[in-house]
Design a protein around this motif. Structure first.
Motif, PDB file in Angstrom:
ATOM      1  N   ILE A 178      -4.828 -70.681 -12.259  1.00  0.00           N
ATOM      2  CA  ILE A 178      -5.221 -69.358 -12.733  1.00  0.00           C
ATOM      3  C   ILE A 178      -4.547 -69.011 -14.068  1.00  0.00           C
ATOM      4  O   ILE A 178      -5.190 -68.494 -14.978  1.00  0.00           O
ATOM      5  CB  ILE A 178      -4.904 -68.293 -11.666  1.00  0.00           C
ATOM      6  CG1 ILE A 178      -5.906 -68.419 -10.500  1.00  0.00           C
ATOM      7  CG2 ILE A 178      -4.948 -66.885 -12.257  1.00  0.00           C
ATOM      8  CD1 ILE A 178      -5.596 -67.526  -9.318  1.00  0.00           C
ATOM      9  N   ARG A 179      -3.278 -69.327 -14.192  1.00  0.00           N
ATOM     10  CA  ARG A 179      -2.566 -68.980 -15.436  1.00  0.00           C
ATOM     11  C   ARG A 179      -3.086 -69.808 -16.620  1.00  0.00           C
ATOM     12  O   ARG A 179      -3.176 -69.307 -17.737  1.00  0.00           O
ATOM     13  CB  ARG A 179      -1.067 -69.169 -15.262  1.00  0.00           C
ATOM     14  CG  ARG A 179      -0.465 -68.102 -14.350  1.00  0.00           C
ATOM     15  CD  ARG A 179       1.017 -67.944 -14.587  1.00  0.00           C
ATOM     16  NE  ARG A 179       1.522 -66.746 -13.932  1.00  0.00           N
ATOM     17  CZ  ARG A 179       2.712 -66.218 -14.164  1.00  0.00           C
ATOM     18  NH1 ARG A 179       3.521 -66.792 -15.044  1.00  0.00           N
ATOM     19  NH2 ARG A 179       3.113 -65.134 -13.545  1.00  0.00           N
ATOM     20  N   ASP A 180      -3.438 -71.076 -16.362  1.00  0.00           N
ATOM     21  CA  ASP A 180      -4.002 -71.908 -17.432  1.00  0.00           C
ATOM     22  C   ASP A 180      -5.364 -71.367 -17.862  1.00  0.00           C
ATOM     23  O   ASP A 180      -5.687 -71.320 -19.051  1.00  0.00           O
ATOM     24  CB  ASP A 180      -4.136 -73.361 -16.961  1.00  0.00           C
ATOM     25  CG  ASP A 180      -2.789 -74.018 -16.741  1.00  0.00           C
ATOM     26  OD1 ASP A 180      -1.794 -73.529 -17.311  1.00  0.00           O
ATOM     27  OD2 ASP A 180      -2.734 -75.021 -15.998  1.00  0.00           O
ATOM     28  N   LEU A 187     -12.200 -67.522  -5.416  1.00  0.00           N
ATOM     29  CA  LEU A 187     -11.677 -68.198  -6.607  1.00  0.00           C
ATOM     30  C   LEU A 187     -11.504 -69.690  -6.347  1.00  0.00           C
ATOM     31  O   LEU A 187     -11.790 -70.521  -7.214  1.00  0.00           O
ATOM     32  CB  LEU A 187     -10.354 -67.566  -7.048  1.00  0.00           C
ATOM     33  CG  LEU A 187     -10.435 -66.112  -7.516  1.00  0.00           C
ATOM     34  CD1 LEU A 187      -9.085 -65.642  -8.028  1.00  0.00           C
ATOM     35  CD2 LEU A 187     -11.501 -65.936  -8.598  1.00  0.00           C
ATOM     36  N   GLY A 188     -11.042 -70.033  -5.154  1.00  0.00           N
ATOM     37  CA  GLY A 188     -10.896 -71.439  -4.800  1.00  0.00           C
ATOM     38  C   GLY A 188     -12.234 -72.158  -4.786  1.00  0.00           C
ATOM     39  O   GLY A 188     -12.353 -73.299  -5.238  1.00  0.00           O
ATOM     40  N   LEU A 239     -10.757 -72.134  -9.187  1.00  0.00           N
ATOM     41  CA  LEU A 239      -9.593 -71.411  -9.724  1.00  0.00           C
ATOM     42  C   LEU A 239      -8.515 -71.364  -8.649  1.00  0.00           C
ATOM     43  O   LEU A 239      -8.728 -70.803  -7.571  1.00  0.00           O
ATOM     44  CB  LEU A 239      -9.988 -69.991 -10.127  1.00  0.00           C
ATOM     45  CG  LEU A 239     -10.335 -69.750 -11.596  1.00  0.00           C
ATOM     46  CD1 LEU A 239     -10.643 -68.282 -11.818  1.00  0.00           C
ATOM     47  CD2 LEU A 239      -9.195 -70.178 -12.517  1.00  0.00           C
ATOM     48  N   ILE A 240      -7.361 -71.927  -8.932  1.00  0.00           N
ATOM     49  CA  ILE A 240      -6.303 -72.037  -7.928  1.00  0.00           C
ATOM     50  C   ILE A 240      -4.978 -71.530  -8.491  1.00  0.00           C
ATOM     51  O   ILE A 240      -4.752 -71.547  -9.703  1.00  0.00           O
ATOM     52  CB  ILE A 240      -6.143 -73.495  -7.459  1.00  0.00           C
ATOM     53  CG1 ILE A 240      -5.829 -74.409  -8.660  1.00  0.00           C
ATOM     54  CG2 ILE A 240      -7.392 -73.966  -6.727  1.00  0.00           C
ATOM     55  CD1 ILE A 240      -5.473 -75.828  -8.292  1.00  0.00           C
ATOM     56  N   LYS A 241      -4.090 -71.091  -7.599  1.00  0.00           N
ATOM     57  CA  LYS A 241      -2.753 -70.676  -8.038  1.00  0.00           C
ATOM     58  C   LYS A 241      -1.885 -71.896  -8.296  1.00  0.00           C
ATOM     59  O   LYS A 241      -1.178 -71.979  -9.287  1.00  0.00           O
ATOM     60  CB  LYS A 241      -2.108 -69.780  -6.975  1.00  0.00           C
ATOM     61  CG  LYS A 241      -2.644 -68.356  -6.973  1.00  0.00           C
ATOM     62  CD  LYS A 241      -1.791 -67.465  -6.101  1.00  0.00           C
ATOM     63  CE  LYS A 241      -2.251 -66.010  -6.208  1.00  0.00           C
ATOM     64  NZ  LYS A 241      -1.412 -65.104  -5.389  1.00  0.00           N
ATOM     65  N   ASN A 242      -1.915 -72.837  -7.353  1.00  0.00           N
ATOM     66  CA  ASN A 242      -1.118 -74.051  -7.464  1.00  0.00           C
ATOM     67  C   ASN A 242      -1.929 -75.234  -6.959  1.00  0.00           C
ATOM     68  O   ASN A 242      -3.018 -75.064  -6.406  1.00  0.00           O
ATOM     69  CB  ASN A 242       0.182 -73.917  -6.643  1.00  0.00           C
ATOM     70  CG  ASN A 242       1.071 -72.802  -7.156  1.00  0.00           C
ATOM     71  OD1 ASN A 242       1.550 -72.849  -8.275  1.00  0.00           O
ATOM     72  ND2 ASN A 242       1.288 -71.795  -6.322  1.00  0.00           N
ATOM     73  N   GLY A 288      -9.238 -74.624   3.483  1.00  0.00           N
ATOM     74  CA  GLY A 288      -9.758 -73.278   3.673  1.00  0.00           C
ATOM     75  C   GLY A 288     -10.967 -72.924   2.839  1.00  0.00           C
ATOM     76  O   GLY A 288     -11.635 -71.931   3.083  1.00  0.00           O
ATOM     77  N   TYR A 289     -11.287 -73.705   1.807  1.00  0.00           N
ATOM     78  CA  TYR A 289     -12.479 -73.413   1.003  1.00  0.00           C
ATOM     79  C   TYR A 289     -13.136 -74.713   0.563  1.00  0.00           C
ATOM     80  O   TYR A 289     -12.566 -75.787   0.689  1.00  0.00           O
ATOM     81  CB  TYR A 289     -12.133 -72.539  -0.210  1.00  0.00           C
ATOM     82  CG  TYR A 289     -11.055 -73.094  -1.110  1.00  0.00           C
ATOM     83  CD1 TYR A 289     -11.367 -73.981  -2.136  1.00  0.00           C
ATOM     84  CD2 TYR A 289      -9.728 -72.714  -0.946  1.00  0.00           C
ATOM     85  CE1 TYR A 289     -10.381 -74.477  -2.966  1.00  0.00           C
ATOM     86  CE2 TYR A 289      -8.743 -73.205  -1.774  1.00  0.00           C
ATOM     87  CZ  TYR A 289      -9.072 -74.091  -2.782  1.00  0.00           C
ATOM     88  OH  TYR A 289      -8.097 -74.584  -3.595  1.00  0.00           O
TER      89      TYR A 289
END
Length: 207
Positions: free
Chosen positions: A11-13, A49-50, A54-57, A129-130
């Motif tokens: 997400i940050r990238d 998002l997943g 789009l992922i956090k980590n 989970g997704y």
């Protein structure tokens, strides 16, 4: 920008790429998710998002049961290991071959259910989970090499669980059968059940 993502992106990238600010997207993420959920085709709001890469980590996919995976010249035999192993999702496109050495493959929605699942005759996968494009392509690869096997999905007996099953079928073109998502199972555990909300009813009717 989200619709152009072909690979899992932190997400940050993504925020840096689009806004030149690593924290900007997080400040509007809830609004973006609400719009996507209202007008898009997603099984669960919390995994949107997943689903769109789009992922956090870094995320992982877990495997266990009678089967082998080949990465390059390395063959991993889960039937010998007798426990689950997680692979970074970035490795999935590089898996050369996968063989299921039993009657069926089963995808499991919840990590806790996956960890406790110990029934014979299944090669089990927890997809995190997704089901984004990387994971769906991997399922298609498995099916291409193991088309004679039976395919099951073990999820929650609720609107989200059935949406995930339908989504999995539609996006992979594999006719997954529900596993223990039937009336008999619901009645057996009815003391743990929750009443349907209005939103639950609307989603189930749409299915």
């Amino acid at each position: 920008g989200i619709k152009k993502l072909q690979y899992e992106t932190r997400i940050r990238d993504f925020s840096m790429m689009v806004f030149k600010d690593s924290k900007r997207f997080e400040s509007i993420a809830s609004k973006v998710i609400s719009i996507l959920y209202e007008y898009g085709d997603f099984p669960e709001k919390e995994h949107i998002l997943g689903d769109l890469n789009l992922i956090k980590n870094e995320t992982y996919v877990y495997f266990k049961g009678p089967g082998t995976i080949k990465i390059g010249e390395q063959i991993i035999d889960f039937g010998v290991i007798m426990c689950s192993i997680g692979f970074s999702s970035s490795i999935l496109p590089h898996i050369n071959d996968i063989k299921i050495n039993c009657d069926a493959l089963i995808t499991i929605e919840n990590r806790t259910s996956f960890d406790s699942f110990d029934e014979d005759g299944f090669f089990a996968i927890y997809l995190g989970g997704y089901h984004n494009e990387v994971r769906r392509d991997f399922i298609k690869k498995i099916y291409t090499r193991n088309s004679k096997k039976k395919y099951y999905h073990f999820g929650d007996i609720d609107a989200g669980g059935f949406y995930i099953l339908e989504h999995l079928r539609k996006k992979t073109q594999v006719e997954f059968m529900p596993y223990k998502m039937d009336v008999q199972t619901l009645l057996k555990y009815k003391r743990y059940a929750k009443k349907l909300t209005e939103n639950d009813r609307n989603r189930l009717e749409r299915l």
